[in-house]
Scaffold this motif. Structure first.
Motif, PDB file in Angstrom:
ATOM      1  N   LYS A 125     -19.539  12.721  97.747  1.00  0.00           N
ATOM      2  CA  LYS A 125     -19.092  11.351  97.480  1.00  0.00           C
ATOM      3  C   LYS A 125     -17.869  11.284  96.570  1.00  0.00           C
ATOM      4  O   LYS A 125     -16.819  10.793  96.974  1.00  0.00           O
ATOM      5  CB  LYS A 125     -20.243  10.519  96.906  1.00  0.00           C
ATOM      6  CG  LYS A 125     -20.949   9.677  97.956  1.00  0.00           C
ATOM      7  CD  LYS A 125     -21.583   8.433  97.362  1.00  0.00           C
ATOM      8  CE  LYS A 125     -22.024   7.472  98.460  1.00  0.00           C
ATOM      9  NZ  LYS A 125     -22.673   8.166  99.617  1.00  0.00           N
ATOM     10  N   PRO A 126     -17.970  11.838  95.333  1.00  0.00           N
ATOM     11  CA  PRO A 126     -16.805  11.721  94.446  1.00  0.00           C
ATOM     12  C   PRO A 126     -15.530  12.271  95.075  1.00  0.00           C
ATOM     13  O   PRO A 126     -14.506  11.584  95.121  1.00  0.00           O
ATOM     14  CB  PRO A 126     -17.217  12.537  93.209  1.00  0.00           C
ATOM     15  CG  PRO A 126     -18.472  13.242  93.561  1.00  0.00           C
ATOM     16  CD  PRO A 126     -19.086  12.530  94.692  1.00  0.00           C
ATOM     17  N   LEU A 128     -14.726  12.670  98.164  1.00  0.00           N
ATOM     18  CA  LEU A 128     -14.255  11.807  99.252  1.00  0.00           C
ATOM     19  C   LEU A 128     -13.562  10.575  98.680  1.00  0.00           C
ATOM     20  O   LEU A 128     -12.457  10.204  99.091  1.00  0.00           O
ATOM     21  CB  LEU A 128     -15.439  11.386 100.132  1.00  0.00           C
ATOM     22  CG  LEU A 128     -15.990  12.475 101.051  1.00  0.00           C
ATOM     23  CD1 LEU A 128     -17.283  12.035 101.708  1.00  0.00           C
ATOM     24  CD2 LEU A 128     -14.954  12.849 102.109  1.00  0.00           C
ATOM     25  N   GLY A 129     -14.190   9.990  97.657  1.00  0.00           N
ATOM     26  CA  GLY A 129     -13.589   8.799  97.057  1.00  0.00           C
ATOM     27  C   GLY A 129     -12.197   9.108  96.541  1.00  0.00           C
ATOM     28  O   GLY A 129     -11.218   8.437  96.885  1.00  0.00           O
ATOM     29  N   LYS A 130     -12.101  10.211  95.790  1.00  0.00           N
ATOM     30  CA  LYS A 130     -10.814  10.567  95.203  1.00  0.00           C
ATOM     31  C   LYS A 130      -9.792  10.825  96.305  1.00  0.00           C
ATOM     32  O   LYS A 130      -8.689  10.280  96.297  1.00  0.00           O
ATOM     33  CB  LYS A 130     -10.970  11.822  94.339  1.00  0.00           C
ATOM     34  CG  LYS A 130      -9.683  12.428  93.854  1.00  0.00           C
ATOM     35  CD  LYS A 130      -9.911  13.358  92.675  1.00  0.00           C
ATOM     36  CE  LYS A 130      -8.641  14.073  92.261  1.00  0.00           C
ATOM     37  NZ  LYS A 130      -8.149  15.006  93.309  1.00  0.00           N
ATOM     38  N   ARG A 132      -9.732   9.726  99.282  1.00  0.00           N
ATOM     39  CA  ARG A 132      -9.355   8.478  99.950  1.00  0.00           C
ATOM     40  C   ARG A 132      -8.201   7.806  99.188  1.00  0.00           C
ATOM     41  O   ARG A 132      -7.169   7.475  99.770  1.00  0.00           O
ATOM     42  CB  ARG A 132     -10.556   7.554 100.017  1.00  0.00           C
ATOM     43  CG  ARG A 132     -10.388   6.349 100.921  1.00  0.00           C
ATOM     44  CD  ARG A 132     -11.652   5.529 100.925  1.00  0.00           C
ATOM     45  NE  ARG A 132     -12.788   6.254 101.500  1.00  0.00           N
ATOM     46  CZ  ARG A 132     -13.021   6.328 102.808  1.00  0.00           C
ATOM     47  NH1 ARG A 132     -12.208   5.743 103.663  1.00  0.00           N
ATOM     48  NH2 ARG A 132     -14.047   7.004 103.277  1.00  0.00           N
ATOM     49  N   LYS A 133      -8.370   7.725  97.856  1.00  0.00           N
ATOM     50  CA  LYS A 133      -7.307   7.095  97.058  1.00  0.00           C
ATOM     51  C   LYS A 133      -6.014   7.876  97.231  1.00  0.00           C
ATOM     52  O   LYS A 133      -4.984   7.372  97.628  1.00  0.00           O
ATOM     53  CB  LYS A 133      -7.723   7.067  95.591  1.00  0.00           C
ATOM     54  CG  LYS A 133      -8.238   5.690  95.144  1.00  0.00           C
ATOM     55  CD  LYS A 133      -8.232   5.601  93.631  1.00  0.00           C
ATOM     56  CE  LYS A 133      -9.637   5.379  93.070  1.00  0.00           C
ATOM     57  NZ  LYS A 133     -10.531   6.566  93.170  1.00  0.00           N
ATOM     58  N   ASP A 149     -10.928   7.936 108.176  1.00  0.00           N
ATOM     59  CA  ASP A 149     -12.275   8.090 108.729  1.00  0.00           C
ATOM     60  C   ASP A 149     -12.266   8.419 110.208  1.00  0.00           C
ATOM     61  O   ASP A 149     -13.317   8.557 110.832  1.00  0.00           O
ATOM     62  CB  ASP A 149     -13.079   6.804 108.494  1.00  0.00           C
ATOM     63  CG  ASP A 149     -13.176   6.512 107.004  1.00  0.00           C
ATOM     64  OD1 ASP A 149     -13.518   7.453 106.254  1.00  0.00           O
ATOM     65  OD2 ASP A 149     -12.848   5.390 106.594  1.00  0.00           O
TER      66      ASP A 149
END
Ligand SMILES: Nc1ncnc2c1ncn2[C@@H]1O[C@H](COP(=O)(O)OP(=O)(O)OP(=O)(O)O)[C@@H](O)[C@H]1O
Ligand SMILES: Nc1ncnc2c1ncn2[C@@H]1O[C@H](COP(=O)(O)OP(=O)(O)OP(=O)(O)O)[C@@H](O)[C@H]1O
Ligand SMILES: [Mg+2]
Ligand SMILES: [Mg+2]
Lengths: 522, 358, 311, 321
Positions: A125-126, A128-130, A132-133, A149
């Motif tokens: 999760k983390p 992927l989040g990073k 993405r940004k 995605d």
């Protein structure tokens, strides 16, 4: 002597060195891919590397990236001697590479591919989040947007390569290696890529660009190295050289860079296509009513961005996709329903086909060259009698073809996979052209092929046309289309946007058509 | 690297390693490994008697091995040999019990047809399901092994058993195949040696498969499909046709195994006539690199292990039949799976040798 | 010296083969003699091993199980001077050097069937066979007859473990079958399934119902929870043949039944507590009737059918 | 059939499905990483033996479990050595392991216990006892739910619950962690992992390691959970059924659960209704016994369709020809 020359280069413009390779040698079993190669690349420059197929470009870069281990030699990064036993080390040293054959996980999303190996922490999760940004950021900076995605297998090759570049940037590479990046790009995509590369260079990043296209070398590189048969033959400043000189350095002889052909003398109509429609496995319509015709003795070029129906057009004509509509060959309607439409009956009716992807379709990579020579024509009495194959005849025929088409090495008993790209393509082209078909379907004839081979293959196509045969040429290389076609049809979204004569059109106009822009004129 | 190293030296080293480790196990249970190996080898090939059984087992494994090998060339993993051979046995029995056969040669031909037909039929269903529905051939063939055994038990217990007899087996067939002793009296095979003319059929099958795969157009297409389906499509080779034809051939070969075991040896259909030969066939095909010559050699090796093992077990009660299984496993492991452990260093050795020579 | 060929099930199948092995051991213990012994590994070895034994000079040679019948009928004539005894076979006709020993398992099974019916409170009892072969059906059919004789109202659930040879070595499946039978009301289970039976008896013990062992005395496996074992004295048969030796050997068909203690029920310290006298007396009464011929138990293999059970 | 009857069948389903599920998840990890494993059967068998043997020695089932895991792990590493380190053929290696286990268990068993390869029957602490979940007895009287809870959900060996826990856990590991991402990637395209600077070999060894542990638990459950000791060949083909279930499940954890439950259910049905009459005709028991396998084929062909294995599966990762 090449070493001397390189070293002088290194000194003369006194710029700090991003990369220096000394005496790199690498052999794969019998094949000596790199022989004692030394090269210097200055920081903040774009350095081109050119060379024939099989010259050893990819190998050299793969060594720099730690994918292969060199048998001998030293690597210096930023002046520091650096051991690069594996890609991990290369990444740590700030090196990123976009491989000639992409290294993406087909059924992963863009995001997953980008973070693979560069995740933070044990949970996704983390990271992927990073990612993405950061991806959003990069997308803005370099106008390289791609849906994070999206699953790779659903994306076009152009986008695959974009993902590869993003991978490298995500890892903050300041030395970026691109191996034949534009082989799969449309001109507009290529120009876009070069804008990006220039941008990166201006930020002080160093770029090594492998390509077969001299125009690109001349356009954006600062220095260029030429490889030949595993050796580094020269390194020169781009502004001090010319395409002709490079071509000569590369192939070892004078090369004709433009196709010279007499005006076409079209005869009777060979192929008529009316309102052809094709759906893919998912039931999506890929060809939306295509109509065209080709006459004897002319080349119809299909221009278009990859994935706009060209492949489906080739497949249905080649007999391994079904569709509806009418297709006539020499006046005879041919079956599209799938019942009598297969590669064999198409060949029987006089259609030869050089597929877009030689490694996936055109060849059995594990077959010997001689077995591939009969591939698709294995029912031909010349190659088989009764239920048996006539292997002797096949081998002999292969030897002759290899000689006529200058396939290197001219050894019929090598497996297809041990030939370099250009020579694999020659094997396919020889097989199809020498059938002397009424209609030749040929897709991306020179993708990833060196200029020597390009020149040769183009000659063959023109010769076939002059022999009064019809040729349907599909290529994403606009200049190839311009150079070979007698008429040009532009495909967009499964439809023909328009037809032009090479003499009366230009890349901008075609580019617009390829983008689906229909302007009032003509 | 010289060819003899590749096809002779390396396998021999592997075999030696396998026997060495086996020796350790034998020693662990307190038997003398060297004696054991001696008994094993002597028992397998030390006498016409031994050869008779060794080659009998070899014959079984050649058929099941070839069956797997042929399918492999089309990238089909047919582990249904057990069931297909069982059905083949049924075919043989039905054919031979149907009529009084005048002469063994005619009976043999008829039985071969029966065996191949039934074996092929049992392979055809999974093949069709794969070709038309994409059902994974590994699952379906596993399932068909179970279904086959259920079918055989049902028939043997309720339908084709000899009434009054307690054993679930058919009546003896009227005909029996000439065995090695009938054919080559002077060699000295025992009168009752199980080795029979089927061995010749097996050798012919090897040749036939070699021709099929490397000389015929069908073989060319099978291999092409096996290497790349998209390419096969481009060349106008129909996957459905290849899958069906290949599996039919494969099943037919499995079925032929019954000629040896059911018609040649037992001369009647018994429960579980295949005795695991179907699974040994997988190992044989893999070790033989799916090449008929390799299959033959691997089958011979296993035949020797089976017969030699039986003797060893007989001579040394402490050595049980499971010990023989262990030895077989080690042979598969070293000659098959751990091949590169020996190959790479040997190769490097010879490459350097050449370098120095050059 | 005599020879013994253990069948595919293996020497320690806790039942048929083991019983034979015990008989041989008893002979060794009592006579201090020696004998040759080997285990079959596969079908093709049946004939092979018999011949090896004969050529080795073993005499007499005991082979176990109907599966050897056909092979023996081939081998015996080739070795006229060697004597063979085969267990569970009686249909080979007159071979001068073969002793065919058949057991009346149906009679023994009848008796344990009666006990099962008596011991059952639910009126439902069950049977677990190994592989579905006539011999096992013989056990099941005799058992069912006994049950119904003792309690005409009773229901008998008969299951087979499987259709592959693993059916003889699948205690897990055996246990599962037993549980399923228990859920259908069974409270006594009779296992004739080789290694699988171990699982059956185990499951019965776990679920606190009674079980019945087979072939050799299995009462000790779960003291107080195994009602009894249907003894099939293969050990005696082997012992007798061994003791008689080559000299005293008698060819012909021998029937081992209740009359000559060839089959029977096991009573010992492990189960005396759970076998009430009343039950015993009835069982013995029935046994006497069978011996005297007043009562005949139908033998499945006589006509491949069972009047009281469908398979 | 009454509720209890149904419950019993479902109960049996759970018991039969558990060893399949553990083996199936084991195979899932291995094959997701690109290492095909037809040696599940052998690993289970080996584990079953060592579980029973050490439980018999020590009278402690947990030590048996550890021994089982160790034994199965050893075979996994052998498989890894052959197929990863020496780039051997994964199928051959699997076949060899099946043979090896079938032989070694009996040979060693005979040497240790002299019972022809069987281990002594286990009792008491030597076996996994059924755990009764809290309030099982208290709730039992409650209509419908009571029995379901008491009979079906409660009262299984701890390993059953362990196996069930492994499903979400595997899913979470595979699809929510870095390790899972890399593991799936190495099964799809090892070159991508390699060029991303991650060791292909290490990843694949982890995968076969996990496979070994799970097979170990599966074997232990057979010998010390379901049965009370080891009998030769007692895995009785369950490893192959698990393999089928894995393909059935298209290499996905939750589907693996569904597939194994299905197989377990079919087996339970086959056991329960062995001799039934349809329209007056007695259906041969052999047919009922084959029914699970027939239905498997029917379902596979009818509803599941094409299963695409991990792309790099079965192929050793070779960079240089
Ligand atoms: N992994 C490999 N194993 C064996 N030989 C290889 C391998 N990779 C490349 N080669 C051989 O090494 C030589 C150099 O290959 P390389 O790919 O570096 O050439 P290249 O300059 O990149 O050619 P192209 O322009 O077609 O990409 C060729 O002969 C090729 O066949
Ligand atoms: N309906 C469902 N019920 C339960 N679990 C599910 C369901 N659908 C998917 N899953 C599980 O959730 C996880 C992710 O599901 P999904 O099908 O998206 O996997 P995936 O990302 O497509 O995997 P793959 O890498 O094979 O493509 C998988 O483990 C799958 O088994
Ligand atoms: Mg390259
Ligand atoms: Mg290349």
């Amino acid at each position: 002597m090449s070493d001397v020359q390189t070293l002088q280069q290194g000194r003369s413009d006194g710029a700090a060195l991003a990369i220096e390779l000394r005496g790199i040698s690498k052999s794969f079993g019998p094949v000596q891919a790199n022989k004692d190669i030394s090269i210097q690349v200055a920081k903040g420059t774009i350095h081109g590397i050119i060379g024939e197929n099989g010259a050893g470009k990819s190998t050299l870069m793969s060594i720099l990236y730690g994918f292969y281990k060199a048998d001998a030699g030293e690597i210096f990064v930023g002046g520091q001697k650096t051991a690069i036993p594996d890609s991990q080390a290369a990444i740590a040293a700030g090196i990123g590479m976009v491989f000639q054959h992409f290294k993406l996980v087909e059924n992963f999303t863009v995001l997953e591919n980008v973070i693979l190996g560069a995740e933070e922490g044990g949970l996704l999760k983390p990271s992927l989040g990073k990612a993405r940004k950061l991806l959003g950021q990069l997308a803005k900076d370099y106008e390289m947007d791609v849906d994070p995605d999206a699953v790779i297998e659903d994306l076009s090759v152009g986008l695959h390569q974009r993902v590869e570049i993003l991978k490298a940037l995500y890892r903050q590479a300041d030395i970026l290696i691109l191996d034949e990046p534009t082989g799969v790009l449309t001109p507009s995509e290529a120009d876009h890529l070069f804008r990006i590369l220039k941008g990166l260079r201006d930020q002080g990043k160093t770029i090594i660009l492998i390509t077969h296209k001299l125009r690109e070398i001349m356009d954006i590189t600062d220095t260029v190295s030429v490889m030949r048969r595993g050796e580094m033959t020269a390194t020169v400043k781009t502004r001090d050289t010319s395409p002709e000189q490079l071509a000569e350095l590369m192939v070892g002889r004078k090369v004709l860079l433009r196709v010279d052909k007499v005006p076409a003398t079209p005869g009777k109509t060979v192929l008529e296509v009316e309102n052809l429609r094709v759906r893919d496995a998912q039931g999506v319509e890929r060809l939306k009513g295509v109509s065209l015709d080709i006459r004897a003795g002319e080349v119809l070029g299909i221009a278009g961005v990859a994935g706009n129906g060209q492949s489906e057009l080739l497949e249905v004509l080649g007999g391994y996709a079904t569709g509806d509509g009418v297709v006539r060959l020499n006046g005879q309607a041919i079956d599209l329903s799938g019942r009598y439409s297969d590669g064999r009956s198409r060949r029987a009716s006089g259609i030869a086909h050089v597929p877009e992807d030689r490694q996936r379709e055109g060849l059995i990579m594990d077959y010997h060259a001689w077995e591939n020579t009969g591939f698709g024509y294995h029912h031909d009495p010349a190659y088989s009698s009764g239920i048996f194959m006539n292997n002797r005849a096949l081998k002999q025929d292969t030897i002759d073809k290899m000689e006529r088409f200058d396939v290197r090495p001219p050894n019929p008993n090598l497996q297809a996979k041990s030939f370099s790209g250009g020579n694999q393509q020659k094997i396919v082209v020889a097989r199809e052209i020498e059938r002397n078909p009424d209609l030749l379907l040929i897709g991306q004839p020179t993708r990833g092929v060196d200029i020597g081979a390009i020149e040769f293959i183009h000659k063959q196509i023109v010769a076939l046309r002059d022999a009064g045969k019809a040729v349907l040429l599909v290529s994403v290389e606009l200049d190839e289309i311009m150079a070979l076609s007698d008429r040009i049809a532009v495909m967009f979204d499964g439809q023909i946007m328009g037809e032009r004569l090479p003499s009366e059109t230009n890349e901008t106009e075609l580019g617009l058509l390829m983008a689906g822009v229909q302007q009032g004129a003509a | 690297m010289p060819k003899w190293v590749d096809i002779l030296l390396i396998p021999l080293i592997n075999l030696a390693l396998a026997l060495f480790v086996s020796g350790l196990v034998v020693a662990y249970i307190g038997e003398n490994p060297f004696e054991a190996v001696a008994i094993l080898v002597k028992g397998a090939v030390g006498s016409p008697y031994g050869w008779g059984y060794t080659l009998y087992y070899t014959t079984n494994f050649i058929f099941t091995g070839l069956a797997v090998a042929v399918a492999f060339h089309a990238r089909l993993f047919n582990i249904g040999g057990e069931g297909q051979a069982g059905l083949g046995g049924l075919g043989v029995a039905l054919v031979l019990l149907a009529l009084p056969w005048p002469h063994w040669s005619i009976a043999l031909l008829a039985a071969m047809v029966g065996a191949m037909a039934f074996g092929a039929f049992w392979a055809a269903i999974p093949a069709y399901l794969l070709a038309k529905r994409g059902s994974h051939i590994v699952i379906t063939t596993i399932m068909f092994n179970f279904i086959a055994s259920a079918l055989l038990v049902y028939l043997l217990v309720n339908v084709i058993k000899v009434p009054g007899s307690m054993s679930p087996e058919t009546a003896r067939f009227g005909v029996s195949l000439p065995n090695a002793n009938d054919v080559l009296p002077w060699v000295g095979f025992p009168r009752s040696t199980p080795l029979n003319v089927t061995f010749v059929v097996a050798l012919l099958a090897c040749v036939a498969v070699w021709v099929l795969i490397w000389r015929t157009r069908l073989g060319y297409e099978i291999r092409a499909y096996g290497h790349s389906e998209p390419a096969a499509l481009y060349a106008g080779i129909s996957p459905v046709r290849i899958i069906m034809v290949t599996m039919l051939i494969s099943g037919g070969l499995s079925g032929l195994m019954a000629i040896n075991a059911v018609m040649g040896e037992a001369e009647r259909l018994v429960l579980d006539p295949v005795q695991g030969a179907g699974f040994v066939g997988i190992a044989v095909a893999l070790m033989g690199r799916s090449h008929p010559v390799g299959v033959f050699l691997a089958a011979l090796l296993f035949g020797m292990l089976y017969q030699g093992g039986a003797e060893l077990e007989f001579e040394r009660p402490a050595i049980t039949r499971e010990m023989i299984v262990v030895i077989q496993a080690l042979v598969i492991l070293f000659t098959g799976a751990l091949d590169n452990m020996v190959r790479s260093p040997v190769e490097r050795f010879f490459v350097n040798l050449n370098k120095r020579a050059a | 010296e005599p020879g013994l060929i253990i069948d595919l099930g293996g020497k320690f199948d806790k039942s048929f083969n083991e019983s034979a092995f015990n008989g041989a051991q008893r002979w060794v213990a009592e006579t201090g003699g020696e004998y040759v012994e080997t285990e079959l590994a596969n079908e093709a070895q049946r004939e092979q091993t018999m011949r090896r034994m004969a050529e080795r000079g073993a005499n007499p040679i005991v082979v176990l199980g109907f599966a050897n019948a056909s092979a023996l009928s081939e081998v015996a004539p080739d070795y006229p001077d060697t004597n063979f005894a085969i267990i569970d076979v009686d249909w080979l006709g007159d071979l001068p050097n073969v002793r065919q020993i058949a057991f009346s398992e149906h009679e023994g099974s009848y008796l344990v069937g009666m006990m099962a019916a008596k011991a059952s409170e639910t009126g439902t009892v069950s049977f677990v066979g190994g592989m579905d072969v006539p011999l096992i059906r013989k056990f099941a059919c005799g058992y069912a007859q006994g049950v119904l004789a003792a309690n005409p109202e009773a229901t008998v659930i008969a299951n087979m473990t499987g259709t592959t040879p693993t059916a003889w070595n699948d205690p897990v499946r055996g246990a599962e079958l037993t549980r399923s039978q228990i859920s259908q009301g069974a409270d006594v289970v009779y296992a004739a399934a080789g290694g699988t039976g171990i699982g059956v008896l185990q499951a019965a013990a776990d679920e606190d119902i009674l079980s019945i062992g087979v072939d050799s005395n299995q009462n000790f496996l779960h003291p107080g929870e195994v009602l009894t074992s249907m003894l099939k004295r293969v050990d005696n048969a082997v012992y007798d043949v061994f003791s008689a030796g080559a000299e005293g050997f008698e060819a012909g068909v021998v029937r081992m039944d209740l009359s000559n203690r060839g089959v029977g029920i096991a009573l010992d310290g492990f189960n005396e507590a759970i076998v009430p006298f009343s039950m015993l007396s009835e069982v013995y009464a029935a046994a006497d009737q069978i011996v005297s011929g007043g009562l005949t138990v139908h033998d499945y293999t006589s006509d491949d059918s069972c009047p009281v059970l469908t398979f | 059939m009454d509720l209890l009857g149904v419950l019993q069948i479902l109960d049996s389903t759970v018991r039969m499905a558990t060893p399949l599920l553990l083996a199936c998840l084991a195979g899932l990890f291995s094959e997701r990483a690109g290492i095909f494993d037809i040696g599940l059967e052998g690993k289970m068998l080996m584990a079953a033996f060592f579980a029973a043997a050490f439980a018999a020695f020590t009278g402690n089932v947990w030590i048996g479990l550890l021994a089982a895991i160790a034994a199965s792990l050893a075979l996994s590493l052998l498989h890894g050595l052959a197929s990863i380190t020496f780039r051997g053929n994964q199928l051959i290696s699997g076949v060899a392991i099946n043979f090896l286990a079938a032989g070694v268990t009996v040979v060693i068993g005979q040497a240790w216990f002299d019972l022809g390869g069987r281990t002594p029957a286990l009792e008491g602490a030597g076996r996994f006892q059924e755990v009764t979940l809290p309030f099982a007895d208290a709730l039992a009287p409650v209509p419908v739910f009571g029995p379901i809870y008491a009979e079906l959900i409660s009262g299984h060996s701890p390993l059953v619950y362990v196996a069930l826990l492994f499903v979400p856990l595997s899913w979470w590991v595979l699809f929510r962690t870095r390790f899972g991402l890399r593991l799936r990637a190495v099964g799809e395209n090892p070159a991508a992992v390699d060029t991303a600077g991650v060791s292909v070999v290490a990843l694949r060894f982890y995968a076969v390691g996990i496979c070994g542990v799970l097979c170990g638990i599966a074997g232990a459950y057979l010998a010390t959970g379901l049965a009370a000791g080891f009998v030769k060949d007692m895995s009785a083909g369950r490893g192959f059924i698990a393999l089928a279930a894995l393909i059935f499940a298209k290499w996905r954890p939750w589907y693996a659960l569904y597939a194994c439950l299905l197989f377990g259910f079919l087996e339970a049905i086959g056991n329960r209704f062995q001799s039934i009459e349809l329209l007056g005709i007695a259906v041969p028991s052999q047919f009922m016994q084959a029914l699970p396998y027939i239905l498997t084929v029917v379902i596979l062909a009818g509803f599941v369709g094409k299963a695409i294995p991990p792309r790099a599966g079965g192929e050793p990762y070779v960079k240089e020809r």
